[in-house]
Design a protein around this motif. Structure first.
Motif: not given
Length: 147
Positions: A54, A58-59, A61-62, A79, A83, A86-87
């Protein structure tokens, strides 16, 4: 992909502690006489693998959202805020699972040791993340009162 096949940051420590490869450890865990320590270690490893996956998702995606070639007018602020939360949650879980697995491996008796003998811990010990205990009230100290 099965969590048994996903690499984790703690795999080397796990294989050293049990003196076996991961595939051998999973085979041992399937046996009816598997040790409780092995079962707990592999369960923690599974949760750690998911948490680390996970964090990586997320990393990535960022990184994609903030890539140098992207139009700055298209930065998805909502977003990115999501994120970031989430991270933070994924990193917290990862730290918790890695800490629990490390503590389990440190407190296990050495391979071949009699299970009834006390364990001699070596190296630095983890500290808890509990807040400090409140200081005892001093005699005669002024107390805050509600108006």
């Amino acid at each position: 992909m099965s969590v048994a096949l996903k690499p984790t940051s703690q795999d080397e420590a796990l294989t050293q502690a049990f003196d076996a490869s991961l595939s051998e450890l999973y085979a041992r865990a399937a046996a009816p006489d598997a040790s409780a320590a092995l079962m707990r270690a592999l369960e923690l490893r599974s949760w750690l693998a998911l948490a680390e996956e996970q964090v990586a998702r997320v990393r990535d995606r960022i990184h994609d959202a903030t890539a140098a070639g992207r139009d700055m007018g298209e930065l998805p602020a909502d977003d990115l805020r999501f994120d970031a939360q989430w991270v933070e949650a994924a990193l917290s879980a990862r730290i918790g699972y890695a800490t629990a697995l490390g503590e389990l491996l440190r407190t296990m008796p050495p391979p071949g040791a009699h299970p009834g003998r006390p364990v001699q811990l070596t190296g630095p010990q983890l500290t808890t993340m509990l807040p400090p205990a409140p200081a005892p009230a001093r005699a005669g100290a002024a107390r805050w009162r509600r108006p």
